[in-house]
Design an enzyme around this catalytic site. Structure first.
Site, PDB file in Angstrom:
ATOM      1  N   HIS A 173       0.843  -1.206   0.000  1.00 24.29           N
ATOM      2  CA  HIS A 173       0.000   0.000   0.000  1.00 24.29           C
ATOM      3  C   HIS A 173       0.870   1.245   0.000  1.00 24.29           C
ATOM      4  O   HIS A 173       1.934   1.259  -0.620  1.00 24.29           O
ATOM      5  CB  HIS A 173      -1.017   0.023   1.146  1.00 24.29           C
ATOM      6  CG  HIS A 173      -2.084  -1.017   1.013  1.00 24.29           C
ATOM      7  ND1 HIS A 173      -2.931  -1.049  -0.060  1.00 24.29           N
ATOM      8  CD2 HIS A 173      -2.400  -2.092   1.773  1.00 24.29           C
ATOM      9  CE1 HIS A 173      -3.735  -2.096   0.058  1.00 24.29           C
ATOM     10  NE2 HIS A 173      -3.424  -2.739   1.156  1.00 24.29           N
ATOM     11  N   LYS A 182      -7.051 -11.050  22.248  1.00 20.38           N
ATOM     12  CA  LYS A 182      -7.859 -10.467  21.172  1.00 20.38           C
ATOM     13  C   LYS A 182      -9.311 -10.556  21.640  1.00 20.38           C
ATOM     14  O   LYS A 182      -9.895 -11.646  21.666  1.00 20.38           O
ATOM     15  CB  LYS A 182      -7.645 -11.240  19.876  1.00 20.38           C
ATOM     16  CG  LYS A 182      -6.240 -11.049  19.302  1.00 20.38           C
ATOM     17  CD  LYS A 182      -5.984 -11.907  18.080  1.00 20.38           C
ATOM     18  CE  LYS A 182      -4.688 -11.483  17.405  1.00 20.38           C
ATOM     19  NZ  LYS A 182      -4.241 -12.453  16.383  1.00 20.38           N
ATOM     20  N   SER A 222      -4.190  -6.934  22.119  1.00 20.44           N
ATOM     21  CA  SER A 222      -3.875  -6.854  20.684  1.00 20.44           C
ATOM     22  C   SER A 222      -5.023  -6.320  19.831  1.00 20.44           C
ATOM     23  O   SER A 222      -6.192  -6.592  20.102  1.00 20.44           O
ATOM     24  CB  SER A 222      -3.520  -8.258  20.173  1.00 20.44           C
ATOM     25  OG  SER A 222      -3.332  -8.259  18.778  1.00 20.44           O
ATOM     26  N   HIS A 223      -4.651  -5.593  18.802  1.00 20.38           N
ATOM     27  CA  HIS A 223      -5.582  -5.228  17.743  1.00 20.38           C
ATOM     28  C   HIS A 223      -5.874  -6.467  16.888  1.00 20.38           C
ATOM     29  O   HIS A 223      -5.336  -7.536  17.143  1.00 20.38           O
ATOM     30  CB  HIS A 223      -4.965  -4.133  16.851  1.00 20.38           C
ATOM     31  CG  HIS A 223      -3.755  -4.617  16.065  1.00 20.38           C
ATOM     32  ND1 HIS A 223      -3.193  -3.931  15.023  1.00 20.38           N
ATOM     33  CD2 HIS A 223      -2.988  -5.751  16.188  1.00 20.38           C
ATOM     34  CE1 HIS A 223      -2.173  -4.585  14.524  1.00 20.38           C
ATOM     35  NE2 HIS A 223      -2.021  -5.688  15.214  1.00 20.38           N
ATOM     36  N   ARG A 224      -6.750  -6.320  15.873  1.00 16.84           N
ATOM     37  CA  ARG A 224      -6.945  -7.361  14.864  1.00 16.84           C
ATOM     38  C   ARG A 224      -6.490  -6.792  13.524  1.00 16.84           C
ATOM     39  O   ARG A 224      -6.340  -5.594  13.367  1.00 16.84           O
ATOM     40  CB  ARG A 224      -8.426  -7.778  14.752  1.00 16.84           C
ATOM     41  CG  ARG A 224      -9.087  -8.297  15.994  1.00 16.84           C
ATOM     42  CD  ARG A 224      -8.451  -9.519  16.621  1.00 16.84           C
ATOM     43  NE  ARG A 224      -8.129 -10.630  15.774  1.00 16.84           N
ATOM     44  CZ  ARG A 224      -8.815 -11.773  15.673  1.00 16.84           C
ATOM     45  NH1 ARG A 224      -9.918 -11.918  16.358  1.00 16.84           N
ATOM     46  NH2 ARG A 224      -8.399 -12.789  14.913  1.00 16.84           N
ATOM     47  N   ASP A 267      -1.430  -3.605   8.822  1.00 18.14           N
ATOM     48  CA  ASP A 267      -1.361  -3.002  10.140  1.00 18.14           C
ATOM     49  C   ASP A 267      -0.424  -1.813  10.169  1.00 18.14           C
ATOM     50  O   ASP A 267      -0.008  -1.362  11.233  1.00 18.14           O
ATOM     51  CB  ASP A 267      -0.975  -4.045  11.195  1.00 18.14           C
ATOM     52  CG  ASP A 267       0.275  -4.799  10.830  1.00 18.14           C
ATOM     53  OD1 ASP A 267       0.888  -4.471   9.790  1.00 18.14           O
ATOM     54  OD2 ASP A 267       0.658  -5.704  11.586  1.00 18.14           O
ATOM     55  N   LYS A 306      -0.364  -4.151  21.502  1.00 21.25           N
ATOM     56  CA  LYS A 306       0.100  -4.262  20.112  1.00 21.25           C
ATOM     57  C   LYS A 306      -1.009  -3.713  19.231  1.00 21.25           C
ATOM     58  O   LYS A 306      -2.085  -4.285  19.161  1.00 21.25           O
ATOM     59  CB  LYS A 306       0.370  -5.734  19.774  1.00 21.25           C
ATOM     60  CG  LYS A 306       0.850  -5.945  18.349  1.00 21.25           C
ATOM     61  CD  LYS A 306       1.154  -7.413  18.059  1.00 21.25           C
ATOM     62  CE  LYS A 306      -0.043  -8.128  17.489  1.00 21.25           C
ATOM     63  NZ  LYS A 306       0.269  -9.404  16.806  1.00 21.25           N
ATOM     64  N   ASP A 348       6.681 -11.547  15.532  1.00 18.15           N
ATOM     65  CA  ASP A 348       5.498 -12.397  15.685  1.00 18.15           C
ATOM     66  C   ASP A 348       5.816 -13.867  15.485  1.00 18.15           C
ATOM     67  O   ASP A 348       5.046 -14.720  15.856  1.00 18.15           O
ATOM     68  CB  ASP A 348       4.369 -11.920  14.753  1.00 18.15           C
ATOM     69  CG  ASP A 348       4.726 -12.022  13.299  1.00 18.15           C
ATOM     70  OD1 ASP A 348       5.887 -12.355  12.986  1.00 18.15           O
ATOM     71  OD2 ASP A 348       3.847 -11.769  12.463  1.00 18.15           O
TER      72      ASP A 348
HETATM   73  P1  PGA Z   1      -5.408 -11.312  13.223  1.00 17.80           P
HETATM   74  O1  PGA Z   1      -3.903 -11.037  13.699  1.00 17.80           O
HETATM   75  O2  PGA Z   1      -5.388 -11.428  11.738  1.00 17.80           O
HETATM   76  O3  PGA Z   1      -5.750 -12.612  13.886  1.00 17.80           O
HETATM   77  O4  PGA Z   1      -6.253 -10.193  13.698  1.00 17.80           O
HETATM   78  C1  PGA Z   1      -3.413  -9.761  13.881  1.00 17.80           C
HETATM   79  C2  PGA Z   1      -2.154  -9.785  14.752  1.00 17.80           C
HETATM   80  O5  PGA Z   1      -1.876 -10.782  15.444  1.00 17.80           O
HETATM   81  O6  PGA Z   1      -1.452  -8.753  14.771  1.00 17.80           O
END
Ligand code: PGA
Length: 456
Positions: free
Chosen positions: A213, A368, A395-397, A238, A419, A302
């Protein structure tokens, strides 16, 4: 009913007299405003209306947004969504109608909020979070139907009402509850959890990620441009830089994992080149140095392997193996190199967390909230992890919205870590900006997790 009967029924004379007396005692310069605020506080604390709608997340995929009304105002929440990793996480209800949003519409979940949930919650006090969440859980027959089976696998959890429907309402109610008590959201969450003081978390900010992007202007950018040209500064979902090197990096990490796996099982050993992973980590290291933060920033990846932990200040590795590879995750944890975080391995599922604690599989939870379903259950799993002396990362998604709830959640639950991607896309920035506002609001009282980020 006569006028007098009406006044008596609502005890209006006494309430108005109390408000006027309070204004006089306070010697306020604006008695009308004072009296109106005073009267507002006397209004019963109750949910009066809940309205859900379908909106889009940061990937253009539908998700649920809820406006929850009380006598005090309207409180809005929306839910994020990630890549589902299987049968142990709470279920998002999606329409499955192929002609619309590739089957990912959420009109059924929206209907569940506007009808079943709304009917059950109207009149409830929004500050009673666990009662609200329990009422929604009780509505979902799949939980009862599956009975004890769900204690192990949650493959039907909230499949009828939808975890997406429930979480949006749960978060909106949490915001309304804070307003009802006239305290900041993070403080309300801290109170709900029984945990004392809020703590500002260490942010694990994404620098390199896969995808493509637009570019941005972070310190790392100049290093990447120098070495890989401007196209190296594309950003991923992200917000992390998604240059070719990071794609190579991701590939290399996968290869490295295999190497680690094989080094743990030497009979199958075969070595993979380390060049690209080192290159990626060198970029980040150099960017940190150039930005003047040498020695002050640690790295989190990660997925990972032992080799580069020796040369780089790696503090945390998330999901190093497949979601069901308990054995190798445990072997890595036992090396004691750094924090080992369970993401897909745990799926924020209390039973999986319990198993991992018992077996010593990892030593940190990636929380999450959309895998859990409600704010109350999220508070419970954080408590479970903390009681085991684990680290916790809120954590975000990958599919996010502009809702900044997880910032308040991380502060209120004093998790010490968050995160939320890179600070360059609106939905990620929303979380970091909220942390800045909270820091300002806490002022002298602000406690930052710092070196204590695993156990604040
Ligand atoms: P997810 O993972 O696709 O399960 O939301 C995001 C992450 O772990 O940063």
């Amino acid at each position: 009913m006569s006028v007098q009967e009406y006044l008596d029924k609502h005890m209006l004379a006494r309430k108005i007299e109390d408000a006027v007396n309070a204004a006089v005692r306070a010697k306020t310069t604006d008695p009308v405003l004072f009296i109106s605020n005073h009267m507002k506080k006397a209004v019963p604390s109750a949910i009066t209306k809940i309205k859900a709608r379908q909106i889009l997340d940061s990937r253009g995929i539908p998700t649920v947004e809820v406006d929850l009304y009380t006598n005090k105002g309207m409180y809005r929440a929306s839910v994020p969504s990630g890549v589902p990793c299987g049968m142990y996480e709470a279920v998002e209800v999606r329409d499955g109608e192929k002609g619309k949003y590739l089957g990912k519409g959420v009109s059924k979940a929206v209907k569940n909020v506007n009808e079943k949930i709304s009917e059950a919650l109207i009149g409830m006090d929004p500050s009673l979070q666990s009662q609200i969440d329990q009422t929604m859980m009780d509505l979902d027959k799949t939980e009862n139907k599956a009975g004890s089976f769900l204690a192990i696998a949650r493959n039907n959890l909230y499949a009828e009402i939808g975890a997406n429907a429930m979480l949006a309402v749960s978060i909106a109610a949490c915001k309304a509850g804070a307003a009802e008590k006239d305290v900041p959201l993070y403080q309300h969450i801290a109170d709900l959890s029984g945990k004392g003081d809020p703590v500002l978390p260490i942010p694990a900010i994404t620098v390199l990620s896969g995808g493509r992007h637009a570019g941005n202007n972070l310190a790392a950018q100049s290093v990447i441009v120098d070495k890989h040209g401007s196209c190296g500064c594309n950003v991923g979902e992200d917000g992390g830089f998604a240059s070719n090197v990071s794609r190579t990096l991701l590939l290399s990490v996968c290869l490295l994992l295999e190497k680690l796996q094989r080094s743990i099982l030497p009979s199958k050993a075969s070595l993979w080149p380390l060049l690209s992973i080192s290159e990626g980590l060198d970029l980040v290291k150099e960017a940190i140095d150039r930005a003047g933060y040498k020695g002050r920033i640690k790295l989190a990846v990660d997925v990972g392997a032992t080799e580069f932990c020796i040369d780089y200040p790696i503090a945390s590795i998330e999901q190093p193996f497949d979601k069901d590879d308990w054995e190798h995750t445990k072997l890595l944890s036992n090396l004691g190199i750094c924090q080992v975080v369970g993401d897909d391995l745990l799926m924020s599922n209390p039973k999986r967390i319990e198993k991992a604690i018992k077996e010593g599989t990892c030593n940190a939870l990636l929380l999450k909230i959309s895998q859990v379903g409600t704010v109350t259950e999220a508070i419970e799993v954080v408590k479970q992890a903390k009681d085991a002396q684990w680290g916790v990362i809120v954590s975000h998604r990958s599919g996010e919205t502009e809702d900044s709830f997880i910032a308040d959640l991380a502060v209120g639950l004093a998790t010490g870590q968050i995160k939320a991607g890179a600070p360059c896309r609106g939905e990620r920035l929303a979380k970091y900006n909220q942390l800045l506002r909270i820091e300002e609001e806490l002022g002298d009282q602000a406690v930052y997790a710092r070196e204590n980020w695993r156990m604040p």
